[in-house]
Write an enzyme that holds these catalytic residues in place. Structure first.
Site, PDB file in Angstrom:
ATOM      1  NE  ARG A 109     -15.620  25.545 -13.756  1.00  0.00           N
ATOM      2  CZ  ARG A 109     -16.615  24.805 -13.290  1.00  0.00           C
ATOM      3  NH1 ARG A 109     -16.355  23.660 -12.676  1.00  0.00           N
ATOM      4  NH2 ARG A 109     -17.870  25.165 -13.403  1.00  0.00           N
ATOM      5  CE1 TYR A 168     -11.844  27.029 -23.197  1.00  0.00           C
ATOM      6  CE2 TYR A 168     -12.926  26.821 -21.071  1.00  0.00           C
ATOM      7  CZ  TYR A 168     -12.891  27.330 -22.354  1.00  0.00           C
ATOM      8  OH  TYR A 168     -13.898  28.139 -22.784  1.00  0.00           O
ATOM      9  CE  LYS A 228     -14.805  29.374 -11.702  1.00  0.00           C
ATOM     10  NZ  LYS A 228     -15.872  30.196 -11.117  1.00  0.00           N
ATOM     11  CG  HIS A 233     -18.870  30.455  -7.822  1.00  0.00           C
ATOM     12  ND1 HIS A 233     -19.646  29.494  -8.418  1.00  0.00           N
ATOM     13  CD2 HIS A 233     -18.229  31.099  -8.835  1.00  0.00           C
ATOM     14  CE1 HIS A 233     -19.498  29.553  -9.732  1.00  0.00           C
ATOM     15  NE2 HIS A 233     -18.648  30.510 -10.005  1.00  0.00           N
ATOM     16  CB  SER A 261     -20.724  27.640 -13.949  1.00  0.00           C
ATOM     17  OG  SER A 261     -19.830  27.373 -12.904  1.00  0.00           O
ATOM     18  CB  CYS A 301     -26.857  30.871 -13.279  1.00  0.00           C
ATOM     19  SG  CYS A 301     -27.224  29.123 -13.281  1.00  0.00           S
ATOM     20  CG  ASP A 330     -16.399  33.521 -11.352  1.00  0.00           C
ATOM     21  OD1 ASP A 330     -17.533  33.002 -11.380  1.00  0.00           O
ATOM     22  OD2 ASP A 330     -15.345  32.851 -11.418  1.00  0.00           O
ATOM     23  NE  ARG A 385     -16.355  30.285 -19.904  1.00  0.00           N
ATOM     24  CZ  ARG A 385     -16.692  30.292 -18.612  1.00  0.00           C
ATOM     25  NH1 ARG A 385     -16.537  31.366 -17.871  1.00  0.00           N
ATOM     26  NH2 ARG A 385     -17.235  29.214 -18.066  1.00  0.00           N
TER      27      ARG A 385
HETATM   28  C1  OXD Z   1     -17.309  28.923 -13.921  1.00  0.00           C
HETATM   29  C2  OXD Z   1     -16.524  30.066 -14.410  1.00  0.00           C
HETATM   30  O1  OXD Z   1     -17.309  27.870 -14.563  1.00  0.00           O
HETATM   31  O2  OXD Z   1     -16.625  31.135 -13.796  1.00  0.00           O
HETATM   32  O3  OXD Z   1     -17.960  29.072 -12.873  1.00  0.00           O
HETATM   33  O4  OXD Z   1     -15.777  29.924 -15.385  1.00  0.00           O
HETATM   34 MN    MN Z   2     -17.693  30.927 -11.940  1.00  0.00          MN
END
Ligand code: OXD
Ligand code: MN
Length: 590
Positions: A80, A208, A217, A237, A259, A261, A286, A374
């Protein structure tokens, strides 16, 4: 201009007129070679996959991975891009200091310049999608226009996409308009713009993940958070799990971490062998949309239908469910390849032959898989998939957990004394940055509610809205803060994490039931080592003491930093949060 593909099912719903007008206007601007309305069918996915294989933009994998494919994004387009992500509101103050802002008219003009003629020679795909179960009153629909077949294939896994969504859009008429083009992938011509007042998104120059799969998002967090404030709910989130204890009682828990974690790992937690009778099932990994219910509880749905998970670190030990589910019907992005074409990433055994760029692997050059590589897979492939993910009413929450990745200070777990204090715990989340966004890794940054990159409006207003939602709840979930990532002076993790985190969850659920002991500390309620169910876990008592200690001086400094961070949000910060900080600081000074 509109042309249906030959195999388009006859029952395809008629799109509403304003959707057709919008598609026509976008086509006039972008000049695609053709237009394809996505129906979401298997045949459509197979045809797109075949076309991408022929073009060389997808690659097949070892036969042990049926219907799995590898996609390599452009090396400058791997995460991102928060520095070029904007919230475009009429009044700059509404976007808040937590967002980059541009005036809507300027943003539209800039984006329309970029989009002009950008789809020449390409196909324009119209992707109708529904965020949330198709029959849920809490779900919201959108349409993404994109020139990327990779985006279409991902949206098909990540959302309820195609004719069923179009039918709902035709009924409701209100939908989020997302316009996306990969453009020429020039980082200087890359922008992700949000127009919450118009329920619109324009994304150019990236193919991406969160930049391009606009349902995720952009819609389900940035636009939805705005919509949620107007309509009286919360777009967060957060992962969502169903936890069943040995007595057969099921509790639903939501958790927000920044993100990368470990949200996906917690959402798919495997109970340790020494905790028989426990079961954890996944509703989402998520995003969660939270609604106060008529019964005074907080109800949650997962608006997504799939996972766009971080591959590196995923293995049979860290996340057996994820490891198992990515063996079929999965799109891998930027992973490495073994000599026999199996997907590979750091955390798996062996070494790859090719790195994520497709070059011969050389560990002196860099990792095999990109750190933000991913997998995209339908949630239904998860062995721990919870059927409740399809319940139109969602699930009632017993607990909300906030957390961050912090080497020091934040203890393993502590609990807010009430909803408002819980909002402070969320607003104070801080975490060391990871590879999910471009920029330095390992730097501590404040990430309130793990929403810093995703809240579509001013954080002060957002915390006010959180407090207002809580005021409607007669049975609010309890709110906790966790930190699985504490390290000792030698950089060793103090807590084993992964499945063992269930011990902490078990204490939380006993708090919900009113049966667990906790100590009243200046930062909130905390267990003593004796309060945690630790049978079967070998952990030195000195480590536990360190994990559950309150560092008085450290917390005074932390609250001072928090006040300084809050200062940028001015008088929109609710007075209740200042009061709670003040009360904690006074107790720490006694
Ligand atoms: C993030 C994702 O970056 O879920 O939080 O991809
Ligand atoms: Mn996320």
């Amino acid at each position: 201009m509109r042309s249906l593909p030959a195999d388009h099912p006859l029952h395809a719903p008629k799109p509403p007129a304003d959707l057709e007008r919008w598609v026509d206007a976008v086509a006039a601007l972008t000049e695609p070679a053709q237009i394809h309305w996505c129906d979401g069918s298997d045949a459509e996915a197979a045809a797109l996959t075949q076309a991408m294989l022929t073009a060389g933009s997808l690659e097949t994998l070892h036969p042990d991975y049926p219907d799995c494919y590898l996609y390599r994004s452009h090396p400058n387009d791997v995460a991102r891009v928060e520095h070029v992500t904007y919230v475009c509101t009429h009044d700059a103050a509404d976007a808040g200091p937590n967002n980059h802002w541009m005036a809507p008219a300027d943003a539209h003009a800039r984006m329309d310049d970029l989009f002009r003629s950008c789809m020449r020679g390409r196909t324009l795909y119209v992707v109708p999608y529904c965020m949330g179960p198709l029959d849920s009153p809490f779900s919201r629909c959108g349409v993404e226009i994109t020139d990327s077949p990779y985006v279409v294939l991902n949206m098909r896994l990540m959302t309820r996409m195609g004719n069923a969504a179009l039918a709902r859009i035709a009924r409701e008429t209100r939908f989020v308009r997302g316009l996306h083009s990969t453009g020429d992938l020039d980082p200087d011509r890359r922008f992700i713009m949000h127009f919450p007042e118009e329920l619109a998104i324009k994304s150019f120059g990236s193919g991406y993940g969160g930049n391009a799969l606009l349902g995720k998002k952009c819609h389900a967090l940035r636009i939805a958070s705005w919509q949620a404030r107007e309509e009286g709910w919360l777009a967060e989130h957060m992962l969502l799990v169903a936890i069943t204890n040995p007595a057969g009682e099921t509790h639903y828990v939501a958790a927000a971490f920044p993100s990368a974690c470990g949200k996906t790992n917690l959402a798919m937690l495997i109970p340790p062998a020494s905790m028989p009778g426990w079961q954890v099932r996944t509703i989402g990994d998520d995003i969660a949309w939270l609604h106060p219910g008529p019964d005074g509880r907080l109800w949650a749905i997962n608006p997504e239908a799939g996972y766009f998970g971080v591959a590196p670190g995923t293995n049979a030990r860290s996340n057996r469910n994820a490891h198992q589910m990515v063996h079929r019907d999965t799109i891998f992005t930027n992973v490495a390849l073994t000599a026999d074409r199996k997907p590979w990433w750091e955390g798996l055994e062996g070494v790859p032959a090719l790195d994520w760029r497709g070059q011969p692997y050389d560990p002196t050059v860099g990792p095999g898989a990109h750190p933000n590589a991913r997998f995209t897979v339908s949630a239904k492939e998860n062995p721990a998939y919870a059927q409740e993910a399809d319940h139109p009413a969602g699930v009632p929450l017993s607990a909300i957990i906030f957390g961050g990745r912090r080497r020091t200070l934040a203890p393993l777990v502590f609990e807010g004394t009430d909803w408002t204090h819980g909002v402070l715990l969320g607003a104070s989340v801080a975490s060391e940055t990871t590879a999910a966004a471009t920029g330095a890794v390992g730097v501590l940054r404040r990430d309130p509610m793990a929403m810093k990159p995703f809240c579509g409006y001013h954080f002060g207003d957002y915390w006010r809205h959180w407090i207002a939602v809580g005021a409607q709840l007669t049975q609010p979930p309890r709110i906790f803060h966790v930190n699985w990532f504490r390290q000792d002076a030698n950089g060793r993790f103090l807590w084993p994490g992964f499945g063992e985190n269930l011990r902490v969850l078990s204490w939380m659920l006993d708090r919900v039931a009113g049966t667990a002991h906790a100590v009243d500390t200046p930062i909130g309620w905390m267990p003593t080592p004796a309060d945690l169910p630790l049978d079967g876990l070998e952990i030195e008592s000195a480590r536990l003491e360190e994990l559950l200690a309150v560092d008085t001086q450290g917390w005074r400094e932390e609250y001072a930093r928090l006040q300084a961070d809050f200062a940028q949000y001015g008088d929109r910060v609710p007075a209740e949060l200042h009061a709670r900080i003040q009360a904690a600081v006074e107790r720490l000074s006694r």
